[in-house]
Motif scaffolding. Sequence first.
Motif, short mmCIF file in Angstrom:
data_model
loop_
_atom_site.label_atom_id
_atom_site.label_comp_id
_atom_site.label_asym_id
_atom_site.label_seq_id
_atom_site.Cartn_x
_atom_site.Cartn_y
_atom_site.Cartn_z
N GLY A 97 0.88 -1.09 -0.13
CA GLY A 97 -0.22 0.30 -0.02
C GLY A 97 0.91 1.55 -0.40
N ARG A 98 0.10 2.46 0.25
CA ARG A 98 1.07 3.19 0.98
C ARG A 98 0.53 4.22 2.01
NH1 ARG A 98 1.64 1.04 -3.28
NH2 ARG A 98 1.94 1.90 -5.98
N ALA A 99 1.47 5.54 2.22
CA ALA A 99 0.82 6.23 3.44
C ALA A 99 1.28 7.70 2.70
CB ALA A 99 1.92 5.98 4.27
N ASP A 100 -0.73 8.21 3.00
CA ASP A 100 -0.01 9.74 2.59
C ASP A 100 0.63 10.31 3.57
OD1 ASP A 100 -1.33 12.43 0.88
OD2 ASP A 100 -1.98 12.33 3.10
N ALA A 101 0.97 11.85 3.35
CA ALA A 101 2.26 11.95 3.89
C ALA A 101 1.42 13.09 5.55
CB ALA A 101 2.52 13.90 3.34
N LEU A 103 -4.43 0.99 0.30
CA LEU A 103 -4.39 -0.64 0.07
C LEU A 103 -3.90 -0.84 -1.24
CD1 LEU A 103 -6.98 -1.50 2.74
CD2 LEU A 103 -4.65 -1.18 2.90
N GLY A 104 -3.04 -1.93 -1.57
CA GLY A 104 -2.86 -2.21 -2.53
C GLY A 104 -3.15 -3.62 -2.79
N ARG A 105 -2.11 -4.28 -3.76
CA ARG A 105 -2.69 -5.60 -4.56
C ARG A 105 -1.72 -6.46 -3.52
NH1 ARG A 105 -1.80 -3.04 -9.72
NH2 ARG A 105 1.44 -4.72 -9.40
N ALA A 106 -0.81 -6.38 -2.87
CA ALA A 106 -0.48 -7.65 -2.14
C ALA A 106 -0.58 -7.45 -0.58
CB ALA A 106 1.20 -7.25 -1.63
#
Length: 299
Positions: free
Chosen positions: A80-84, A148-151
């Motif tokens: 996934g990613r975390a926003d700043a 939330l990404g693919r993994a």
Amino acid sequence: MGWRMARNLAASIAVAGIGSSAALAGPERPPVCALVEKAGADALLSVPFRVVDGRIYVDARVNGGGPYSFAVDTGASGMGRADASLVAKLKLPVTGAAETSDAVASARVDTVRLASVELGGLVRRDIEVMTRDYSSRMMPEAAFAGILGRAFFADGLLVIDYPKRRLTFTRGPGLARGTAGGYERAFRVPVTIGAISTEGNLDTGANVSFVLPKPLFDRVGGGTVAAAGDGKLSNTAVKTGSATLRGPFRIGSATLSDMTVRVSDRYPELLVGAHALQHFALLVDQRSSSVALCPAGAP
């Protein structure tokens, strides 16, 4: 992940999607539709989601705190990613760097480690995610703390039921290889437009119906293209046009017709975005590299 049309254009896309026809290719429902109900019975998690401009949003806990708003994005690689904004709130130190691509350009970004991310009964611990400032570039109602990404869903069956606004995940039975749409590269699946067979990237994070490279648009019949401004990608922007295609667009057992699409000289592949997928329950099983669509009302 990362495709965003300008706000005034997104409204016209949503209207076109709602007015489009979504139907089975035959009188019987696809066999995979039974899995939508079965996944609910065997679910490790089953949570409601909300939709903003086609994108899926859920509430997740991070490092024991929250809940925080997260987008579910099949176009995002990794966990996934975390926003700043979340990184600043949790005072997370930068732990490394990674490269991210939006299919047109690449960029280097920082990474941080999250001790835990919890969605329903699914918990991922000690995960490294990319971080950048996403939310300040979005309309306030679409801002999120992370993605939330693919993994995040790689070891089970993920069901995104758009009509019922419910996200389900199970490690029980799923899509058998060869019985649904298989893919070699996530999540590129066979798509037919009229008489032309091609491959499309299923991306729940893209607030469009379809994006066609100009050469593919010309092959399927093309027509008049009106200027439509920029498509905002994660790392760049591309000029787009707007057109209506009769199709039909066929993805597995499902059919869509009379779609408003975006056309780009620079985008390299057919993109199947959230405004097309909203008519279906989307099943993704990375264990067997398979995806399937169950049309609304079929279960």
